[in-house]
Design an enzyme around this catalytic site. Structure first.
Site, short mmCIF file in Angstrom:
data_model
loop_
_atom_site.label_atom_id
_atom_site.label_comp_id
_atom_site.label_asym_id
_atom_site.label_seq_id
_atom_site.Cartn_x
_atom_site.Cartn_y
_atom_site.Cartn_z
N GLU A 138 -2.98 8.26 -38.97
CA GLU A 138 -3.18 9.21 -37.87
C GLU A 138 -4.65 9.56 -37.73
O GLU A 138 -5.18 9.65 -36.61
CB GLU A 138 -2.36 10.48 -38.11
CG GLU A 138 -2.51 11.48 -36.98
CD GLU A 138 -1.81 12.80 -37.25
OE1 GLU A 138 -2.29 13.84 -36.77
OE2 GLU A 138 -0.77 12.80 -37.96
N SER A 278 10.05 12.52 -42.25
CA SER A 278 10.38 11.11 -42.04
C SER A 278 11.50 10.61 -42.95
O SER A 278 11.81 9.42 -42.97
CB SER A 278 9.13 10.24 -42.25
OG SER A 278 8.50 10.54 -43.47
#
Length: 330
Positions: A138, A278
């Site tokens: 990210e 996740s």
């Protein structure tokens, strides 16, 4: 080691389930994108990096025909490639276009928001400080939006050591999966260094990260041991472990129940259990079932808020309406 650790010992334990836990809307969206791409295009569908940072999810999708690659040069020309939920830099998008790849963008909308802020702040001439972890996908994608205008800091000490901006305005952004308390410390140090520091219009740390940290904080003091279901490369999962340990409670990161040594339960009467954004919910159920093999378990759900956020799928994988049975347009 006491005999209490062994199955059938009859020791009664509490399991405090932090809620919310497990999948967030961005993760659900990213996984569904790959699933739909496989259904509509057939295998293989290439995915740049892990679609989300979870071993179980990646292995399952790989078994169904997804091919995970580190870089686009591993993808054959003309193939379909999905960008992961963590986002990519403009340079990666340009390479995909040059190669004639069909791109399906799995970037979480909340990560895309940070990318847009980076472009906007840089376009107005700011020096943009990104608070995040070096090497995280990210961060690499966000830094790539304005590499000439951005600087990365990880700690308050690094923030205090930044040089003056030579008259340029300074703004900051953050990675979406950071620890809320540690990020506040870094931002505080930035404000000391740059009193006119400009902030994003809304918090960059995503709702799911914030909620999971708040939910864990509600049970950590009662727990003898905290188990966080998540993979080692999952930033938000690792932050949960660190947060519990800062609170003085032993905490361990596991991918699934099979990763738990029996001796961890020695002397433990209350287990705090959560999962990163996740990690599949089924893995939490698997841990509870495993714990029940060591004696009676009282499971208590501790939900601090209910999440009802949903993100739309990209048009490339939205279900197309079926024609009427007579074949005429509706």
């Amino acid at each position: 080691m006491s005999s209490d650790t062994y199955a059938g010992s009859g020791v009664r334990r509490r399991v405090l389930l932090a809620g919310p836990r497990s999948f967030c809307a961005g993760v659900e969206r990213a996984i569904e994108i790959v699933e739909r791409a496989l259904e509509s295009r057939g295998a293989p569908v290439y995915v740049r990096k892990q679609i989300v940072h979870n071993v179980t999810v990646v292995d399952d999708l790989a078994d169904r025909g997804a091919v995970f690659v580190d870089e686009l040069d591993e993808v054959p020309d003309g193939s379909t490639v999905v960008f992961s939920a963590h986002g990519v830099s403009p340079a990666v998008r340009d390479e995909a276009a040059r190669r004639g790849l069909e791109v399906i963008d799995g970037t979480c909308p909340l990560v895309a928001k940070v990318h847009a802020e980076a472009r906007r702040f840089a376009a107005r001439g700011d020096t943009v400080v990104l608070v995040g972890h070096a090497g995280h996908e990210e961060v690499e994608g966000t830094m790539g939006e304005a590499p000439g205008s951005m600087v990365l800091v990880e700690t308050a000490e690094e923030a205090r050591a930044l040089p003056t901006a030579d008259g340029r305005a300074v703004s900051y952004l953050t990675q979406t999966t950071l620890a809320v308390d540690e990020t506040a410390e870094v931002v505080g140090a930035l404000r000391e260094t740059f009193p006119l520091l400009q902030e994003p219009p809304s918090d960059d740390i995503c709702y799911a990260t914030t909620n999971r940290q708040a939910a864990l904080s509600a049970i950590v003091a009662e727990s003898d041991l905290v188990l966080v279901v998540g993979s080692e490369n999952s930033s938000n999962s690792v932050r949960l472990v660190e947060m519990a340990r800062r609170g003085g409670t032993r905490a361990e990161l596991i991918d699934r129940a099979a990763d738990i040594p029996e001796e961890w339960l020695d002397g433990v009467r209350t287990v705090g259990l959560t999962a990163g954004a996740s990690a599949p919910p089924a893995l939490v159920t698997e841990v509870v079932t495993w714990l029940k093999g060591f004696g009676p378990v009282d499971v208590e759900e501790r939900e601090i808020t209910r999440e009802d956020i949903h993100f739309d799928l990209p048009s490339a994988v939205r279900a197309r309406p079926r024609p009427p049975a007579d074949g005429r347009p509706s």
